[in-house]
Design a protein around this motif. Structure first.
Motif, short mmCIF file in Angstrom:
data_model
loop_
_atom_site.label_atom_id
_atom_site.label_comp_id
_atom_site.label_asym_id
_atom_site.label_seq_id
_atom_site.Cartn_x
_atom_site.Cartn_y
_atom_site.Cartn_z
N CYS C 16 0.79 -1.25 0.01
CA CYS C 16 0.04 0.07 0.15
C CYS C 16 0.83 1.21 0.16
CB CYS C 16 -0.85 0.06 1.15
SG CYS C 16 -2.37 -1.28 1.14
N GLY C 17 1.96 1.15 0.83
CA GLY C 17 2.78 2.34 0.73
C GLY C 17 3.50 2.54 -0.60
N THR C 18 3.79 1.53 -1.23
CA THR C 18 4.50 1.75 -2.49
C THR C 18 3.31 2.20 -3.62
OG1 THR C 18 5.81 -0.33 -2.03
CG2 THR C 18 5.58 0.58 -4.29
N LEU C 19 2.10 1.85 -3.42
CA LEU C 19 1.07 2.37 -4.39
C LEU C 19 0.80 3.78 -4.24
CD1 LEU C 19 -1.30 -0.84 -4.70
CD2 LEU C 19 0.16 0.23 -6.30
N ALA C 20 0.54 4.26 -2.71
CA ALA C 20 0.24 5.57 -2.33
C ALA C 20 1.32 6.29 -1.89
CB ALA C 20 -0.83 5.43 -1.54
N GLN C 21 2.56 6.03 -2.55
CA GLN C 21 3.72 6.51 -2.20
C GLN C 21 3.69 8.15 -2.05
OE1 GLN C 21 6.61 4.97 -1.03
NE2 GLN C 21 7.35 7.16 -0.51
N LEU C 504 -6.07 12.05 -26.59
CA LEU C 504 -4.86 10.86 -26.48
C LEU C 504 -4.15 11.36 -25.45
CD1 LEU C 504 -4.26 10.32 -30.26
CD2 LEU C 504 -5.91 8.97 -28.82
N SER C 505 -3.35 10.40 -24.86
CA SER C 505 -2.49 10.59 -23.79
C SER C 505 -1.53 9.69 -23.42
CB SER C 505 -2.89 11.12 -22.27
OG SER C 505 -3.98 10.29 -22.05
N ALA C 506 -0.29 10.00 -23.07
CA ALA C 506 0.48 8.96 -22.69
C ALA C 506 1.39 8.92 -21.34
CB ALA C 506 1.86 9.25 -23.67
N ILE C 507 1.08 7.91 -20.56
CA ILE C 507 1.57 8.07 -19.08
C ILE C 507 2.40 7.02 -18.78
CG2 ILE C 507 0.51 8.03 -16.86
CD1 ILE C 507 -2.37 8.64 -18.25
N SER C 508 3.32 7.31 -17.93
CA SER C 508 4.63 6.51 -17.59
C SER C 508 3.92 5.34 -16.57
CB SER C 508 5.82 7.42 -17.00
OG SER C 508 6.51 6.50 -16.26
N PRO C 509 4.60 4.21 -16.64
CA PRO C 509 3.70 3.41 -15.57
C PRO C 509 3.95 3.60 -14.05
CG PRO C 509 5.29 2.12 -17.42
CD PRO C 509 5.37 3.88 -17.37
N GLY C 510 4.96 4.67 -14.03
CA GLY C 510 5.32 4.81 -12.55
C GLY C 510 4.64 5.83 -11.72
N VAL C 511 3.28 6.28 -12.68
CA VAL C 511 2.39 7.27 -12.14
C VAL C 511 1.34 6.48 -11.82
CG1 VAL C 511 1.10 9.29 -12.50
CG2 VAL C 511 3.38 9.11 -13.86
N HIS C 512 0.51 6.85 -10.57
CA HIS C 512 -0.36 5.99 -10.29
C HIS C 512 -1.69 6.77 -9.82
CE1 HIS C 512 0.84 2.15 -9.69
NE2 HIS C 512 2.14 2.57 -9.56
N ASN C 513 -2.81 6.18 -9.97
CA ASN C 513 -3.95 6.82 -9.90
C ASN C 513 -4.36 7.70 -10.66
OD1 ASN C 513 -6.57 7.16 -8.39
ND2 ASN C 513 -6.08 8.51 -7.08
N SER C 531 0.01 9.68 -7.27
CA SER C 531 0.95 9.46 -6.69
C SER C 531 2.14 8.76 -7.70
CB SER C 531 0.78 8.47 -5.64
OG SER C 531 0.20 7.30 -6.08
N LEU C 532 3.47 8.65 -7.27
CA LEU C 532 4.56 8.15 -7.92
C LEU C 532 4.67 6.77 -7.10
CD1 LEU C 532 6.34 11.46 -8.41
CD2 LEU C 532 5.25 10.14 -10.21
N THR C 533 5.36 5.79 -7.84
CA THR C 533 5.81 4.54 -7.40
C THR C 533 7.20 5.14 -6.64
OG1 THR C 533 7.10 3.93 -9.46
CG2 THR C 533 5.11 3.01 -8.95
N SER C 534 7.80 4.34 -5.50
CA SER C 534 8.77 4.60 -4.71
C SER C 534 10.19 4.79 -5.51
CB SER C 534 8.99 3.70 -3.67
OG SER C 534 8.88 2.17 -4.18
#
Lengths: 285, 268, 540
Positions: C16-21, C504-513, C531-534
């Motif tokens: 959870c901490g990683t996901l909502a870092q 259209l958009s492009a989003i890096s996998p490190g960005v959440h929600n 949020s961003l991954t750790s």
């Protein structure tokens, strides 16, 4: 006295350049048009007010005289496109352009001159061909493609200018050095058994120096001119990018200042080149 | 003649013949859009594939070469001649005339001539043909592109004025226009050729860049500039090497010009 | 029941901490330099981005649900006459510099907004009639705003009004939004840091935003922006070009998002201005409904969507995109591609198709130019495709690309053009936002602006319907009126609507929600909850 004449000449040309620049902008289509007018939220009254904003600048002579008056007081006007004082914009962005132009010129000259010297020195046909081919490719590649390649390969975009300067320096320098290398005194020097390096340094380069000095001046103005599309393409925050935005927005206050700066730099660089050329010529045997 | 020059001449003749005979050689009209075959790879039907609107690239290359090969050298010639005349005369006359002309040249170099190009485009009727529009663009480029070279030529002319052959010519009674025309200007040929050779690709690329402001060749007429603009997109720098055909032709032509023009012409 | 092991619990908490870092710096690009930080004067895209990230608003339109939600106001009420709106404000809130927030700040903001000397576009949207807009602080946390005439959809307009402090010495730089401007390198980048006094918390009571800072690089070049995304130097591209979408999708399909049709439309129109210097016979062509319908029918919209936009667009039916769920008139369909029917319509007007060339009844060959802005490759492609389509019915179309100021001069000053191809960027769902396009007296009534009286009956009818929907407070009634406007526009085709582009958009996998939507801002509309991954947070 000579210095006073030079200063006087520079002043006249710069002021004339500013006025002519303002005239070109004023009479270009799209002057006084703000794309914010197309904002459909704006009322008709607001649109009309927007259209009146550039009305004081419609008379070029009046505008220019008023600009000069303010300039004497240190006020270079306010940019319409960026809505900030021009003096601040220039102060923020000039160092970036100086870095790009400086590094571009230095590297371009080092590459161009050394390659020209190597080609003339070696007299090898394959080296001549290779150099011509490389220069030909660089001249033919659009700046935007070069900029993209630089970004892909993560090369600092500032060095892009060197690839603009290098082909021209090489071509002129090679031409010049080849002509000087065919002069009678060089043939005599070689016949007497002098080494290549000595022949180049003492017999070929000196007669070429006046024209090389002139080329330095021209390459400075070339580099400045090339910095405009280069900075616009690579999004470098220099005065070249500012000039591009000002041109697209018909920002006469910014453009007048930039024209005067370019005129000043061009004049100073070319005058310095002429001066150096004169010194070399006077010192030549 | 050196073999290299012969090859270069042959290449230029071949390419010129190819583009002049474009009507016969082109497999499809340059403007026709094969909409089911966009961005297609080379094939029997389309030797260089198709572009993003399905137009045959080979046809567009033939017609585009015709436009650029005719107009860019003409503009470069105009710029070089103007540079030679202005720079050469200034260097020949020297003194105050030279200083005034060079100051004028520096002023000319500093002005934002882009606005003149935009103004001229605005003055042309909207329904002007693409050919007329591109001819006007190149003519303007030729008229505006002399200033940089004029300085270098002036410096060269200034150094000639001290040279032995000029002193000899003066001593023989040659002066004024005769001295300028018979002795000065011919010796400027190598610099002029160098300037010409450099200007050709510069003007072609300038035409391409002016397209950003709507000043280049109008659709559907192709030119090297408009085809090179396709390369400016990231998506093209990848698995479609045939897109580089215009660039290759461009480099070959420019290099051939160089080999043909730069003979060993040396001053006496 | 067995208790979960300590290790298992730890692992879940860590996940959870990683996901909502918390922490890290989110990076994306602006395509131009913001002109101002004064929220009242913001008009360009870059400035409006800053306003969205830093400004606190009374109510917020949830870009995903398209419903209005409370923000700085906990409740609001519109008076029965539609002229008054009363807000109840959250208490104990401070600006980023610590200055307390109260009703006086709302009053101050409205006064600034409605200052006639400033010509604020947001303010103009509130000008419903003659008379002054009054704002009154009823108490420390209640404020009423009274308009001279009713405004339909009044509450939604406050989504665009960022509240400024009346008392802070920092003026507009003191903000109520999730971030505050901390560094501005002119022409290069801006850094926004977390607002230490931001009032929002998540469901667990953690203060928002999760991200520490946002870096906005000024990057006009879309190719370089795309490269930087693939190199990991930026975290997302808010508005991605169609050709990059396909390129990225082939490399990393998870990065790209197509939210469907956006609110934006591309269209062309003919110059029908009485002040234009066009010859009379051309004016007659363009004034003819059958001529416009024929040109419309001769254009293959499916090809435009498929080829110019690489399939990331849909043929447009009318002025409203299907993405605008409530206001779109679902009865309308895009005009079909039918060149035979087009020629029949033209024949009714006396045009003759002879030897591949169309002539009018007086023998003039039908030839005209279409202007569009240079540098927009989609419009250049569309114009070239329309050129081929119209050649199928014997019309010679000359494509002229101009730089924007030159184009605008022809459109708005000299009226020296024949046809124009442009697009509309819609940020608002409500038809009041396009009032100035449809009213015949308006400056922005592009095909024939500034009419003293409507030139045609159908324009008079549109004027009547638009005014009627603006003064009605009943959404259903308004919809009826506006549906009729759409139907008239569909029949008369003063604008020939071509396509609605996809969002259209492009989003890096490190960005959440992240949940890309069609309303602007497409990607970062919920930036305070992103949020961003750790790993990404650490690397930034």
């Amino acid at each position: 006295m000579r210095l006073a004449k030079l200063v006087g000449k520079v002043l006249v040309v710069v002021l004339l350049g500013g006025f002519l620049g303002a005239t070109l902008v004023r009479f270009a289509p799209g002057f006084g048009i703000d794309e914010e007018e197309l904002d459909i939220r704006l009322s008709d009254q607001s649109i009309r007010a927007l259209r009146q904003m550039d009305a004081p600048k419609s008379n070029v002579v009046v505008f220019y005289l008023s600009y000069l008056r303010k300039m004497i007081g240190g006020d270079l006007g306010t940019s319409r496109t960026l809505e900030r004082p021009v003096s601040r914009l220039l102060a923020e962005r000039f160092p970036e352009t100086l870095k790009s132009v400086g590094s571009g010129l230095a590297l371009g000259w080092i590459l161009g001159l050394s390659l020209a010297v190597a080609v003339v020195q070696s007299r090898a046909w394959y080296l001549n061909w290779l150099a011509s081919f490389v220069v030909g490719v660089l001249l033919c590649l659009p700046a935007a493609v070069l900029a993209l390649l630089f970004v892909v390969e993560r090369v600092p975009a500032r060095l892009l200018l060197s690839l603009v300067v290098f082909p021209k320096v090489f071509r002129y320098a090679q031409n010049l050095l080849e002509r000087c290398a065919a002069l009678p005194h060089v043939i005599t020097a070689r016949a007497k058994g002098l080494g290549n390096v000595r022949v180049m340094l003492w017999h070929i380069l000196p007669p070429a120096l006046p024209q090389l000095a002139a080329l330095v001046g021209v390459s400075v103005s070339l580099a400045f001119a090339a910095s405009i599309p280069m900075e616009a393409l690579c999004d470098l925050p220099g005065i070249g990018q500012l000039a591009w935005k000002a041109a697209l927005g018909r920002d006469v206050e910014l453009l007048v200042n930039l024209t005067m700066i370019v005129a000043l730099v061009t004049l100073l660089a070319n005058s310095a080149g002429d001066l150096a050329g004169g010194v070399f010529q006077a010192g030549a045997p | 003649m050196k073999p290299a020059r012969l090859i270069a001449i042959a290449i230029l003749v071949l390419i010129s013949a190819g583009c002049l005979l474009a009507n016969l050689l082109a497999p499809a009209p340059y403007a026709h859009q094969f909409r089911d075959l966009t961005d297609a790879a080379p094939s029997h039907q389309h030797l260089l594939g198709t572009d993003d609107l399905g137009r045959d690239r080979f046809s567009r290359l033939l017609y585009g070469t015709r436009v650029s090969l005719l107009l860019a050298p003409a503009a470069a010639l105009l710029a070089s001649l103007l540079a030679g005349l202005i720079g050469g005369t200034a260097g020949f006359l020297g003194g105050r005339v030279e200083r005034a002309v060079m100051a004028g040249t520096d002023l000319f170099l500093s002005l934002p001539w882009l606005f003149l190009l935009i103004t001229v485009r605005a003055l042309l009727p909207l329904n002007v043909s693409p050919v007329v529009s591109v001819m006007v663009t190149f003519a303007l480029l030729g008229c505006l592109g002399w200033a940089g070279a004029a300085r270098v030529i002036c410096a060269g002319a200034r150094s000639f004025s001290q040279s032995d052959f000029v002193l000899l010519a003066r001593a023989s009674g040659s002066s004024g226009f005769r001295l300028l025309w018979r002795h000065f200007l011919p010796n400027l040929k190598p610099v002029l050729f160098a300037q010409f050779w450099i200007s050709v690709p510069v003007f072609i690329l300038a035409e391409a860049n002016l397209g950003i402001l709507g000043l280049g060749v109008a659709e559907p007429l192709p030119s090297w500039g408009s085809m090179l603009r396709e390369l400016e997109s990231l998506s093209s720098l990848s698995a479609q090497p045939w897109q580089f055909a215009p660039l290759i032709v461009f480099v070959v032509v420019v290099t051939s010009f160089h080999l043909v023009l730069t003979r060993q012409e040396l001053p006496a | 029941m067995k208790k979960p092991s300590l290790l298992f619990t730890f692992l879940i908490l860590a996940a959870c901490g990683t996901l909502a870092q918390s922490g890290g710096q989110l990076r994306f690009c602006l395509h131009s330099e913001p002109k101002t930080f004064n929220p009242v004067l913001m008009q360009d895209d870059a400035s409006e981005t800053i306003r969205y990230l830093t400004g606190g608003v009374l109510v917020r339109l949830n870009r995903q649900t398209q419903q209005l939600e409370p923000e700085l106001a906990t409740a609001w009420k519109i008076g029965d006459d539609g002229k008054t709106i009363t807000f109840t404000l959250r208490e104990h809130i401070r600006f980023s510099d610590g200055t307390p927030f109260s009703a006086a700040d709302v009053v101050y903001t409205i006064e600034q907004l409605m200052d006639p000397a400033l010509h604020s576009p947001t303010g103009d949207a509130f000008r419903s009639g003659e008379g002054k807009v009054q704002a009154e602080a009823l108490s420390g946390n209640r404020v009423a705003i009274i308009f001279p005439a009713p405004i339909s959809g009044l509450d939604k307009q406050f989504d665009q009004v960022a509240i400024m402090s009346a008392r802070s010495p920092l003026k507009e730089m003191a903000v109520l939004g999730p971030f505050v401007v901390s560094e501005n390198k002119a022409g290069a980048y801006l850094i926004l840091k977390r607002n230490p006094n931001y009032w929002k918390h998540d469901a667990n009571g953690r203060p928002l935003p999760y991200i520490d800072s946002v870096r906005l690089d000024i990057q006009q070049n879309r190719d370089i922006e795309m490269l930087r995304l693939t190199h990991g130097e930026v975290d997302f591209i808010n508005s991605l070009d169609a050709e990059y979408f396909d390129k990225l999708a082939s490399q990393n399909p998870a990065m790209v998002h197509d939210a469907g049709e956006s609110l934006d439309s591309e269209f062309m129109w003919f110059n029908q201005s009485a002040n234009s210097p066009l010859p009379a016979y051309k004016k007659a062509w363009f004034a003819s409904t059958n001529f416009r319908r024929a040109v419309s029918g001769a254009i293959n919209r499916s090809d435009l969507a498929r080829i110019a936009f690489h399939g990331h667009a849909r043929p447009a039916a009318g002025p409203v995109s299907p993405a605008n769920k409530f206001w779109f008139d679902a009865k309308l369909q895009p005009h079909p591609f039918d060149q035979k029917a087009a020629l029949e319509l033209l024949a009714q007007e006396g045009f003759r198709f002879e030897g591949d060339v169309l002539h009018d009844r007086d023998g003039h060959a039908v030839e005209f130019s279409i202007i569009t802005n240079s540098g927009n490759k989609y419009r250049e492609r569309m114009a070239t495709m329309i050129q081929q389509d119209l050649s199928g019915i014997g019309i010679r179309l000359n494509v002229v690309t101009l730089d924007f100021p030159s184009l605008l001069e022809r459109m708005t000053r000299t009226f020296d053009y024949e046809a124009c191809l442009l697009g509309l960027v819609n940020t608002d769902l409500d038809p009041n936002s396009v009032m100035n396009v449809w009213l015949s007296s308006s400056e922005n009534h592009q095909w024939n602006p500034n009419q003293k009286t409507p030139a045609t009956e159908w324009e008079a009818e549109i004027d009547r319907l638009m005014r009627a929907q603006a003064s009605s407070l009943d959404p259903r009634q308004r919809k009826e009126y506006f549906d009729k406007v759409q139907e008239i526009a569909w029949q008369q085709e003063p604008f020939i609507y071509l396509v609605n582009k996809n969002a259209l958009s492009a989003i890096s996998p490190g960005v959440h929600n992240v949940h890309p939507v069609v309303l602007r801002p497409q990607v970062y509309w919920n930036i305070d909850e992103m949020s961003l991954t750790s790993e990404v947070a650490r690397s930034h």
